[in-house]
Write a protein that holds these residues in place. Structure first.
Motif, short mmCIF file in Angstrom:
data_model
loop_
_atom_site.label_atom_id
_atom_site.label_comp_id
_atom_site.label_asym_id
_atom_site.label_seq_id
_atom_site.Cartn_x
_atom_site.Cartn_y
_atom_site.Cartn_z
N ASP A 48 31.14 1.23 34.96
CA ASP A 48 29.99 2.16 35.41
C ASP A 48 28.64 1.37 34.88
O ASP A 48 27.76 1.92 35.89
CB ASP A 48 30.37 3.55 35.52
CG ASP A 48 31.75 4.26 36.11
OD1 ASP A 48 32.12 3.68 37.01
OD2 ASP A 48 31.76 5.17 36.06
N ASN A 92 25.95 0.55 38.19
CA ASN A 92 24.69 1.01 38.43
C ASN A 92 23.59 0.05 38.98
O ASN A 92 22.50 0.25 39.26
CB ASN A 92 24.66 2.29 37.54
CG ASN A 92 26.00 2.69 37.83
OD1 ASN A 92 26.64 3.03 38.56
ND2 ASN A 92 26.19 3.95 36.78
N ALA A 120 18.82 9.04 41.30
CA ALA A 120 19.00 7.40 41.05
C ALA A 120 18.02 7.33 41.45
O ALA A 120 17.16 6.34 41.39
CB ALA A 120 20.12 6.69 42.00
N ARG A 128 25.34 10.70 35.20
CA ARG A 128 25.97 10.05 36.81
C ARG A 128 25.38 8.75 36.32
O ARG A 128 25.75 7.87 37.00
CB ARG A 128 25.49 10.50 37.60
CG ARG A 128 25.36 10.05 38.92
CD ARG A 128 26.65 9.62 39.27
NE ARG A 128 27.20 9.07 40.48
CZ ARG A 128 27.06 7.92 40.28
NH1 ARG A 128 26.26 7.40 39.28
NH2 ARG A 128 27.69 7.01 41.58
N TRP A 129 24.71 8.56 35.97
CA TRP A 129 23.40 7.03 36.04
C TRP A 129 23.02 6.44 34.95
O TRP A 129 21.97 6.67 34.48
CB TRP A 129 22.00 7.22 37.00
CG TRP A 129 21.96 7.70 38.84
CD1 TRP A 129 22.40 8.69 39.29
CD2 TRP A 129 22.72 6.93 39.16
NE1 TRP A 129 22.82 8.50 40.28
CE2 TRP A 129 23.15 7.13 40.62
CE3 TRP A 129 22.95 4.95 39.32
CZ2 TRP A 129 23.63 6.62 41.84
CZ3 TRP A 129 23.95 4.83 40.78
CH2 TRP A 129 24.29 5.48 41.93
#
Length: 552
Positions: free
Chosen positions: A345, A349, A417, A499-500
């Motif tokens: 990830d 990302n 993001a 998440r990011w």
């Protein structure tokens, strides 16, 4: 009707929109975060106070990070400039073999995260280093601190000095050296009295660029700084370790002073110097007027730098396959399997956000460059200074400013993001502006006037006339933004979320936890990705009949 209002009413409404957007974005995403940082250092609960400054000044050796930062940046400015000059001299003025190979090596530190050199230094010269422990049987931590930082930052900043000085050295009129030789001067005297004085603007520019970059460097001090505290890491540790945001703001304001001073000197003082040597007269064919001693030193510098670069990046590649670095070098894929198991990830990302931000950065750079070159309006120079300011402000301060500015209504962006993409755009926009300004300055305004006479509005003119003619500059800015977005660390370390996650903070986390093999595997993936991207970009730029420019 006032003349100023009348003038603006005659302007294209699209131009007014572009200027308005430029002012809005500059104020919102560059100036406003800086104001938040500064205000936090002098305001508390809505009241003016100097207590955060008193708290910092009350600390023992409070001045040490500032002194360490300036000392390190000054040393790196000198070493990288001198090394870059010798490298450029060898590439431009000597019949040096394999120039393409050496120029390719010079590109590596530009397209990879700078702190990879810090990781390589640990693998080679740390307590279990291949050179220190493996070859000489010495277990030492001497690489941590000022010596390691000077080494890694010099390797990181030298390519920029090489590009700046190499371009200037290649533009010098060779007839000046021929005239010096005709008057009886030796090659060494010509070097000292002709070449060196003419190169002073390039040398000063390289020094200031290296100084600014060293002051802003966050990755290498975190990886290999040891007890040598600098302001960029002190800010980060005061926020994440002591949870002292006002104290971090005080250190951030302190860090701004040398950064902005160097930026002012680089953009104003050096930029206004004129050392014209290209007069339009034929310079004839290049002739080698080289002193043996100077040529020997330049050749030694190139070879030593190339060997060091290969050794550093080679150690990362080997380390990614070694079972336990310094203990068991049995080849294994366990580090790559670990990355696959925990997930890709962060890498994915980083690719996604870099791909999203790159064209937006190129578009913003083109828009800002156009209004700076083609239109004169009140406050243009001030807007230009504000737009270019993000180049001088260290990423650590940008990251802190974004957290402070966009962590509360009406614009809550932290953890998303969007805030990462915005930081990428406005951190990399100055390079797009500079490339656009250089390209637009070579276009005749009559082309745009003809388009306007035929009824085309400004967006149509930009899309169908201007953009195709300066496509190489736009493309270079786009590639530069993609590369720098992938390799960014100092600002995004404050902006990532669960998440990011991004690949550079992930590598830094693995290094801090002592999993050097995993960090090396992550780094190898990034290096291969960047090399592949640059090869594709170089192929595309050649198809466009242009040269890819990644100079920062």
């Amino acid at each position: 009707m006032p003349p100023l209002v009348s003038r603006w009413r005659r302007l294209d409404p699209w131009l007014i929109l572009f200027v308005g957007l430029g002012i809005l974005f500059t104020l919102l995403f560059i100036i406003f975060p800086l104001i938040k940082v500064i205000s936090l250092s002098i305001y508390s609960d809505g009241r003016f106070t100097l207590q955060p400054w008193r708290d910092i000044f009350a600390l023992r050796n409070w001045w040490r990070p500032l002194w360490n930062t300036i000392l390190l940046a000054s040393i790196v400015g000198v070493t990288s400039t001198l090394t870059g000059f010798m490298f450029a001299y060898a590439m431009r003025r000597m019949a040096f073999p394999f120039k393409g190979f050496f120029r390719g090596l010079a590109l590596l530190p530009i397209i990879t995260p700078p702190f990879l050199l810090g990781l390589a230094a640990i693998l080679l010269f740390g307590r279990n280093g291949l050179v220190t422990a493996g070859v000489f049987g010495i277990r030492t931590s001497a690489i941590f601190g000022l010596p390691g930082l000077v080494l890694t930052q010099t390797l990181s900043e030298m390519p920029i000095a090489f590009l700046v000085i190499g371009g200037m050295l290649g533009s010098l009129d060779l007839t000046l050296e021929e005239a010096s030789a005709t008057m009886g001067a030796t090659p060494r005297q010509s070097f000292r009295r002709v070449i060196w004085p003419l190169m002073r603007p390039g040398l000063a520019n390289s020094f200031l660029l290296a100084f600014i970059s060293s002051v802003a460097d966050f990755g290498n001090p975190m990886v290999i700084g040891g007890d040598y505290s600098v302001l960029s890491t002190a800010i980060y540790l005061r926020i994440t370790g002591l949870y002292d945001q006002p104290g971090a703001a005080v250190l951030a304001v302190t860090l701004l002073v040398p950064s902005l001073l160097a930026f002012y000197l680089q953009s104003q003082w050096v930029g206004k110097r004129s050392y014209v040597t290209v007069t339009g007269k034929s310079a004839g064919r290049p002739h080698q007027w080289n002193d043996r001693l100077i040529s020997g030193v330049a050749a030694a510098v190139v070879i030593l730098w190339a060997v060091t670069t290969v050794l550093f990046y080679g150690s990362i590649a080997v380390g990614s396959f070694a079972n336990v670095w310094g203990v068991d070098f049995t080849p294994t894929f366990k580090h790559y399997l670990y990355i696959e198991n925990v997930g890709m990830d962060p890498y994915i990302n980083s690719l996604i956000l870099a791909v999203v931000s790159a064209p937006l950065t190129a578009a913003m750079g083109l828009m800002m460059a156009y209004i700076f070159v083609r239109r004169s309006f009140p406050g243009r120079r001030l807007l230009e200074f504000g737009a270019m300011l993000s180049f001088a402000v260290p990423g650590t301060i940008i990251g802190v400013g974004y957290v402070l500015a966009f962590n509360q209504p009406p614009l809550v962006l932290t953890g998303t993001a969007a805030i990462i993409v915005i930081s990428f755009i406005f951190r990399n926009m100055p390079v797009g502006i500079r490339s656009g300004v250089a390209a637009l300055s070579q276009l005749d305004k009559s082309l745009e006037e003809a388009s306007a006479v035929m009824g085309a509005r400004l967006p149509t003119t930009l899309r169908r006339v201007v953009a195709p003619l300066i496509a190489p500059a736009i493309f270079s800015g786009l590639v530069f933004s993609f590369v720098r977005s992938i390799t960014a660390i100092s600002a995004v370390i404050f902006l990532i979320s669960a998440r990011w996650k991004l690949v550079t903070p992930a590598i830094l986390a693995e290094i801090n936890q002592g999993r050097f093999g995993v960090a090396a595997a992550y780094s190898t993936i990034v290096v291969v990705t960047m090399i592949t991207a640059i090869m594709v970009a170089e192929w595309l730029s050649r198809r466009m009949g242009a040269e890819l420019d990644l100079q920062a």
